[in-house]
Design a protein around this motif. Structure first.
Motif, PDB file in Angstrom:
ATOM      1  N   ILE A  30      -0.769   9.431  -0.778  1.00 31.65           N
ATOM      2  CA  ILE A  30       0.255  10.272  -0.155  1.00 31.65           C
ATOM      3  C   ILE A  30      -0.360  11.649   0.069  1.00 31.65           C
ATOM      4  CG2 ILE A  30       2.468  11.417  -0.532  1.00 31.65           C
ATOM      5  CD1 ILE A  30       3.364   8.936  -2.033  1.00 31.65           C
ATOM      6  N   GLY A  31      -0.290  12.117   1.316  1.00 33.33           N
ATOM      7  CA  GLY A  31      -0.879  13.422   1.661  1.00 33.33           C
ATOM      8  C   GLY A  31      -0.307  14.513   0.769  1.00 33.33           C
ATOM      9  N   GLY A  32      -1.163  15.422   0.342  1.00 30.92           N
ATOM     10  CA  GLY A  32      -0.706  16.550  -0.465  1.00 30.92           C
ATOM     11  C   GLY A  32      -0.505  16.217  -1.929  1.00 30.92           C
ATOM     12  N   GLN A  33      -0.519  14.920  -2.283  1.00 25.31           N
ATOM     13  CA  GLN A  33      -0.279  14.525  -3.679  1.00 25.31           C
ATOM     14  C   GLN A  33      -1.387  13.661  -4.257  1.00 25.31           C
ATOM     15  OE1 GLN A  33       3.387  12.498  -3.445  1.00 25.31           O
ATOM     16  NE2 GLN A  33       4.569  14.338  -3.906  1.00 25.31           N
ATOM     17  N   GLY A  34      -1.735  12.613  -3.515  1.00 31.50           N
ATOM     18  CA  GLY A  34      -2.841  11.784  -3.959  1.00 31.50           C
ATOM     19  C   GLY A  34      -2.466  10.466  -4.617  1.00 31.50           C
ATOM     20  N   TYR A  35      -1.151  10.194  -4.785  1.00 32.29           N
ATOM     21  CA  TYR A  35      -0.797   8.902  -5.403  1.00 32.29           C
ATOM     22  C   TYR A  35      -1.137   7.753  -4.470  1.00 32.29           C
ATOM     23  CZ  TYR A  35       1.461  10.991  -9.378  1.00 32.29           C
ATOM     24  OH  TYR A  35       1.685  11.677 -10.536  1.00 32.29           O
ATOM     25  N   ILE A  36      -1.876   6.770  -4.993  1.00 33.68           N
ATOM     26  CA  ILE A  36      -2.110   5.564  -4.192  1.00 33.68           C
ATOM     27  C   ILE A  36      -1.232   4.406  -4.667  1.00 33.68           C
ATOM     28  CG2 ILE A  36      -4.441   6.120  -3.404  1.00 33.68           C
ATOM     29  CD1 ILE A  36      -5.492   4.256  -5.646  1.00 33.68           C
ATOM     30  N   PHE A  37      -0.770   4.477  -5.912  1.00 31.78           N
ATOM     31  CA  PHE A  37       0.180   3.474  -6.424  1.00 31.78           C
ATOM     32  C   PHE A  37       1.306   4.180  -7.159  1.00 31.78           C
ATOM     33  CE2 PHE A  37      -3.686   0.713  -6.467  1.00 31.78           C
ATOM     34  CZ  PHE A  37      -3.224  -0.226  -5.558  1.00 31.78           C
ATOM     35  N   GLY A  38       2.493   3.622  -7.057  1.00 26.69           N
ATOM     36  CA  GLY A  38       3.612   4.136  -7.842  1.00 26.69           C
ATOM     37  C   GLY A  38       4.484   5.129  -7.104  1.00 26.69           C
ATOM     38  N   ARG A  39       4.138   5.433  -5.853  1.00 28.17           N
ATOM     39  CA  ARG A  39       4.971   6.326  -5.054  1.00 28.17           C
ATOM     40  C   ARG A  39       5.176   5.670  -3.694  1.00 28.17           C
ATOM     41  NH1 ARG A  39       4.974   8.070  -9.335  1.00 28.17           N
ATOM     42  NH2 ARG A  39       4.563  10.181 -10.111  1.00 28.17           N
ATOM     43  N   GLY A  40       6.386   5.185  -3.485  1.00 24.11           N
ATOM     44  CA  GLY A  40       6.688   4.601  -2.176  1.00 24.11           C
ATOM     45  C   GLY A  40       6.137   3.198  -1.990  1.00 24.11           C
ATOM     46  N   ASN A  41       5.428   2.688  -2.980  1.00 24.77           N
ATOM     47  CA  ASN A  41       4.921   1.316  -2.854  1.00 24.77           C
ATOM     48  C   ASN A  41       5.005   0.590  -4.202  1.00 24.77           C
ATOM     49  OD1 ASN A  41       2.873   2.583  -4.219  1.00 24.77           O
ATOM     50  ND2 ASN A  41       1.274   2.135  -2.718  1.00 24.77           N
ATOM     51  N   GLN A  42       6.163   0.717  -4.849  1.00 25.10           N
ATOM     52  CA  GLN A  42       6.323   0.109  -6.182  1.00 25.10           C
ATOM     53  C   GLN A  42       6.200  -1.417  -6.156  1.00 25.10           C
ATOM     54  OE1 GLN A  42       7.806   2.874  -5.263  1.00 25.10           O
ATOM     55  NE2 GLN A  42       8.014   4.282  -6.985  1.00 25.10           N
ATOM     56  N   GLN A  43       6.275  -1.985  -4.936  1.00 23.82           N
ATOM     57  CA  GLN A  43       6.052  -3.443  -4.835  1.00 23.82           C
ATOM     58  C   GLN A  43       4.673  -3.808  -5.380  1.00 23.82           C
ATOM     59  OE1 GLN A  43       6.653  -1.209  -2.451  1.00 23.82           O
ATOM     60  NE2 GLN A  43       7.592  -2.125  -0.639  1.00 23.82           N
ATOM     61  N   LEU A  44       3.716  -2.885  -5.169  1.00 27.52           N
ATOM     62  CA  LEU A  44       2.343  -3.142  -5.635  1.00 27.52           C
ATOM     63  C   LEU A  44       2.287  -2.746  -7.110  1.00 27.52           C
ATOM     64  CD1 LEU A  44       0.539  -1.692  -2.499  1.00 27.52           C
ATOM     65  CD2 LEU A  44       0.778  -4.088  -3.096  1.00 27.52           C
ATOM     66  N   SER A  45       2.928  -3.546  -7.918  1.00 22.44           N
ATOM     67  CA  SER A  45       3.092  -3.241  -9.341  1.00 22.44           C
ATOM     68  C   SER A  45       1.799  -3.501 -10.108  1.00 22.44           C
ATOM     69  CB  SER A  45       4.180  -4.135  -9.916  1.00 22.44           C
ATOM     70  OG  SER A  45       3.739  -5.476  -9.845  1.00 22.44           O
ATOM     71  N   GLY A  46       1.773  -3.065 -11.339  1.00 27.04           N
ATOM     72  CA  GLY A  46       0.629  -3.325 -12.203  1.00 27.04           C
ATOM     73  C   GLY A  46       0.294  -4.809 -12.242  1.00 27.04           C
ATOM     74  N   GLU A  47       1.315  -5.621 -12.289  1.00 26.91           N
ATOM     75  CA  GLU A  47       1.084  -7.063 -12.384  1.00 26.91           C
ATOM     76  C   GLU A  47       0.429  -7.610 -11.112  1.00 26.91           C
ATOM     77  OE1 GLU A  47       4.612  -8.881 -13.938  1.00 26.91           O
ATOM     78  OE2 GLU A  47       3.650 -10.855 -13.882  1.00 26.91           O
ATOM     79  N   VAL A  48       0.932  -7.137  -9.954  1.00 29.19           N
ATOM     80  CA  VAL A  48       0.329  -7.581  -8.688  1.00 29.19           C
ATOM     81  C   VAL A  48      -1.137  -7.148  -8.637  1.00 29.19           C
ATOM     82  CG1 VAL A  48       0.359  -7.249  -6.175  1.00 29.19           C
ATOM     83  CG2 VAL A  48       2.516  -7.585  -7.417  1.00 29.19           C
ATOM     84  N   ILE A  49      -1.401  -5.903  -9.058  1.00 26.63           N
ATOM     85  CA  ILE A  49      -2.781  -5.385  -9.003  1.00 26.63           C
ATOM     86  C   ILE A  49      -3.679  -6.186  -9.942  1.00 26.63           C
ATOM     87  CG2 ILE A  49      -4.231  -3.335  -9.414  1.00 26.63           C
ATOM     88  CD1 ILE A  49      -1.664  -1.671  -8.675  1.00 26.63           C
TER      89      ILE A  49
END
Lengths: 538, 371
Positions: free
Chosen positions: B295-314
């Motif tokens: 996410i621009g300005g923040q840097g989250y690649i997981f856990g913001r706006g894409n919670q579908q890509l959960s720890g388990e999926v990863i």
């Protein structure tokens, strides 16, 4: 309005600012001639030189109209659209334009920074203007140019000594051409070992390295991996290790960067690249930070280049000419551009017999004038003098720092206290408080008779950057004057914003906005400009 | 003659100066005013309009009553055409939405608005990407990339678009922060959508520290080429959310879920806007690659706006099969140039941490730390 803003402030370590009102040139006013373009002066038929008519014998031989003797297909269809201006007007025109320029001999010009705008001894100009050099022709027989070949050879020897590397070419005409030559040598070396782009196609660089460091390997077919700095100002070794793989062909970086920070792990990083079969290239454009103290060889680099027109000696403000010689490891000498300048114990000669050469990088032998000036510079300084250059440059930069760092809103980015010959400061706090960015603030410097100031290469990693580089040649008084002007400008940002808003106010040319720098809006020549103006093209 | 719509959220940013970390909701506005907060959005709006003033006769100026535009326009020397109803003393989010809707009915070419993340969200909810906008930064948090870098820059950008100096537009992110959580010191940000903004990276917030006259579309094109060229037969490609991932789907000619996750196999859409459970079913025992962008300005690649890509999926896909894409300007917008993860699974977060490759173009890669 004059206030006592900051009057109680002291620089770091208790140094007192020299009272800005005493030292700065706040009445500075540059000439503004409102001079039209040369196309817009003069009138049809006006001439600078009138030629005599041809003598009767010539007319008898060739006829009245000499175009008769030019093949039809070579004749222009219409006359060239050249300015028609008499001699006196031409002289005044160009004199006026020259008065609108700032000059190395009148301004404190160090703030251009990173380009290391140094004092260039005037005697160097006498050397390069000697007919023994100006009357030479590059196609002359070697036996008739032994003198200039000797200078070139000895300059190569100097550069070998400064880098610790075994072979040098003076041919590249600028820094980026030097980096390009090294990138081509790297590729030639890898291909020679059967490790072409199908096997090794990645070059590592850092985001603070000069833009040609990633650009020239990209031009040579490589993928570029860019590393971003940590809080120390340089990428840690783990990032390099994450970038290094069997696909690594090499690495091209600056050290120190324009932040003045030297990566302390550089030797270990070079080792790691070598273990993966890569070559490492140092961009020595920042050599002012280590002349005579550190060398490419001991840091583990295989190749390097210099900008003689920046770090050595040669006037450079007018964008050239430059010289970007390269030095490479002895076993890489076979790939150097041809010809190389060599000495057989009896005479100097040009060697074209390098079957694996990357070819010619530039016509003939490079910009010899720049080489001659730099040769004079190194010769006059000697070994200890070269070390002294770095000592003074580092001292000057850190002296300036004691003032700038004490000003509110000016920060030295990154957690690395020791800095070399230059420092990249951030004016972001001022921008956040007042809306004035570092471009505008550096333009205000011009209003005090101070030359153009460098902000940063792109991308701008340090927000609202400035990168003053006092080099070794500026006096304490000049550094004081620069610091006092910066102090006054910071005060104005907060107290008299109207002075900053449209700066420069007292110069020949008004504020150059980002919009004017947009390449999509620039006309490359007058005829395009006219067509845009008439609405014929967008 | 072009038409400009002008909207001011007069209470935008009012919470900032009194440490309320936002201004969404009537209660907070009242609280801020009670604490002595001063409205700053109208002043910033006037600053932007002053840049536009030299061109005032070359476009039609449409705005709302009172502090939502009329007062600022008059203060800046404009003679605006007023639409909509008279407004109450305390304007609300709904007033912004109504104004945007009215402006769409008036066929405006561009909307210039002053506000913060909440205002951007309201505009996005009402007009989506149907009309280009220029945002005057006047809020507290300003996580959205759509805003101009300063009020003056907003005015310049507006003038350049109205005068056809900038013709192209680009889609930039609208971010939404949970203000209640934010007030308690926790940043829960998600990508809310995108607005269409005149494309001049020098003048928009996303490039504030960049200042490079580069055009991000060339990088986005390069990234999507890289991703598509690298696709292997039968491998599943899980394409994350956001405007950086979208061009990948565009290049494949596939329908994209901007705020969701899609799955591609053999260059065909296998599943659209999938949930975490659907993903677990799809990737089970299969080779899969996840493409995400910070996410621009923040840097989250997981856990913001894409919670579908959960720890388990990863875990199922494997952390080595996570690929990151981002343009250089987005990288430059990240705090300390670092990436962040918050999958909800501490162990997976740890596995992801460390220096990682980020694809920036066909032949450009960056190394950033996941922290």
């Amino acid at each position: 309005m004059k206030s006592n803003y900051l009057s109680e402030e002291k620089g770091r370590g208790g140094k007192e600012f020299v009272d800005p009102q005493r030292i700065i040139r706040d009445k500075f006013q540059q000439v503004r001639w409102q001079e039209p373009l040369v196309y817009d002066i003069g009138r049809p038929g006006e001439r600078g030189v009138l030629l005599d008519s041809a003598e009767p014998e010539i007319v008898d031989e060739l006829g009245e109209d000499i175009t008769n003797i030019v093949p039809e297909k070579m004749l222009r269809k219409e006359a060239p659209r050249l300015p028609e201006v008499g001699q006196a007007r031409v002289v005044k025109h160009f004199t006026r334009l020259s008065e609108q320029m700032s000059s190395e001999d009148s301004t404190i010009c160090f703030p251009l920074g990173t380009c290391t705008m140094k004092y260039n001894p005037k005697i160097h100009e006498r050397f390069v203007n000697m007919p023994q050099f100006t009357e030479l022709h590059p196609r002359q027989d070697e036996s008739t140019v032994q003198g200039v070949l000797e200078i070139m050879y000895k300059m190569q020897e100097y550069l070998k000594a400064l880098s610790g590397l075994g072979a040098v070419s003076l041919q590249p005409a600028c820094g980026s051409q030097g980096v390009f030559s090294n990138a081509r040598i790297l590729r030639a070396y890898q291909e020679d070992r059967g490790l072409g782009l199908d096997k090794k196609d990645e070059i590592i660089s850092t985001v603070f390295s000069h833009p040609c460091n990633p650009a020239t390997p990209a031009m040579s077919g490589y993928k570029v991996i860019t590393l971003y700095p940590d809080e120390t100002g340089y990428p840690n070794i783990e990032k390099f290790k994450a970038a290094i793989s069997e696909r690594t062909a090499g690495m091209i970086i600056c050290c120190p960067d324009d932040t003045g920070i030297f990566n302390p792990d550089i030797a270990e990083i070079n080792r790691a690249v070598h273990e993966a079969g890569g070559l490492t290239i140092l961009d020595s454009a920042n050599a002012n930070g280590y002349f005579g103290w550190a060398r490419a060889k001991e840091s583990g680099f295989d190749m390097t280049h210099w900008n003689l027109h920046k770090s050595f000696a040669s006037p450079h403000g007018g964008a050239g000419p430059g010289a970007g010689p390269i030095a490479v490891r002895e076993d890489l000498a076979q790939y150097l551009p041809v010809p190389t300048v060599e000495y057989d114990g009896d005479k100097y000669y040009l060697n074209y017999d390098l079957p694996k050469s990357i070819g010619k990088i530039r016509s003939f032998y490079g910009n010899i004038g720049v080489v001659i000036r730099s040769f004079a510079w190194v010769t006059s300084l000697g070994k200890e003098g070269m070390r002294e250059v770095t000592n003074t440059a580092v001292l000057n930069s850190n002296y300036l720092r004691t003032f700038l760092e004490a000003l509110p809103g000016i920060e030295v980015g990154f957690d690395m206290p020791q800095r070399l010959h230059e420092i990249r400061y951030s004016l972001d706090k001022i921008y956040q408080d007042t809306g004035f960015d570092s471009d505008l603030i550096t333009q205000r410097l011009n209003d005090f008779g101070i030359g153009g100031s460098f902000t940063s290469h792109h991308p701008m990693i340090v927000p609202n950057p400035i990168t003053p580089e006092p080099t070794e040649t500026y006096s304490k008084e000049e550094i004081d004057e620069y610091a006092a002007a910066m102090k006054e400008i910071v005060r104005e940002c907060y107290e008299e914003p109207e002075l900053i808003e449209h700066a420069p106010n007292n110069c020949s040319f008004p504020n150059i906005t980002e919009e004017m720098a947009n390449p999509e809006r620039q006309a490359p020549c007058r005829s395009v400009f006219e067509r845009v103006h008439k609405g014929e093209v967008k | 003659m072009k038409k400009l719509g002008f909207i001011v959220n007069p209470f935008a940013g009012i919470g900032g100066s009194v440490a309320l970390k936002g201004s969404d909701g009537d209660e907070i506005v009242e609280k801020a005013l009670a604490l002595g907060a001063v409205q700053k959005a109208p002043t910033r709006a006037v600053q932007a309009l002053e840049e536009l003033k030299p061109y005032k006769d070359s476009f039609v100026f449409i705005t709302c009553h009172g502090d939502m535009g009329e007062n600022e326009a008059v203060a800046a020397g404009f003679d605006p055409q007023i639409i909509g109803d008279e407004l109450g003393e305390r304007t609300k989010a709904q007033d912004t939405c109504n104004a945007a809707l009215k402006m769409e009915e008036e066929n405006v070419d561009l909307i210039l608005f002053a506000g913060g993340d909440g205002t951007a969200r309201d505009i996005y909810d009402t007009i989506g990407t149907r009309i280009p906008v220029v945002g005057i930064p006047a809020g507290t948090k300003m996580h959205s990339a759509i805003y101009a870098s300063s009020p003056k820059a907003a005015g310049s950008l507006c003038a350049m678009y109205l005068n056809d100096i900038v013709k192209r537009t680009t889609e930039l992110e609208v971010m939404d922060i949970d203000e209640d959580a934010f007030r308690k010191g926790k940043v829960i940000a998600k990508l809310y959508g995108a607005l269409k903004v005149p494309n001049e990276p020098n003048l928009t917030q996303g490039m504030k520290s960049g200042g490079h006259a580069s055009d991000d579309s060339a990088y986005l094109d390069g990234i999507s080429d890289y991703v598509v060229d690298d696709m292997k037969e039968d491998t599943l490609y899980i394409i994350g959310s956001g405007t950086t991932c979208q061009p990948v789907m565009d290049k494949l000619g596939l329908e994209n879920t901007l705020l969701g996750v899609d799955v591609v196999q053999n260059k065909r859409l296998l599943a659209k806007d999938v949930t975490e459970n659907q993903l677990k079913e799809i990737v089970k025992d299969k080779k899969a690659i996840i493409y995400v962008t910070p996410i621009g300005g923040q840097g989250y690649i997981f856990g913001r706006g894409n919670q579908q890509l959960s720890g388990e999926v990863i875990r199922m896909v494997g952390t080595d099969n996570v690929r990151i894409i981002a343009t250089p300007s987005k990288i430059n917008s990240l705090p300390k140039h670092q990436l962040r993860v918050d999958t909800g699974d501490v162990e997976v977060d740890e596995m992801l941490k460390g220096p990682k490759r980020v694809i920036c173009n066909r032949a450009e890669i960056s190394i950033l730390d996941i922290v």
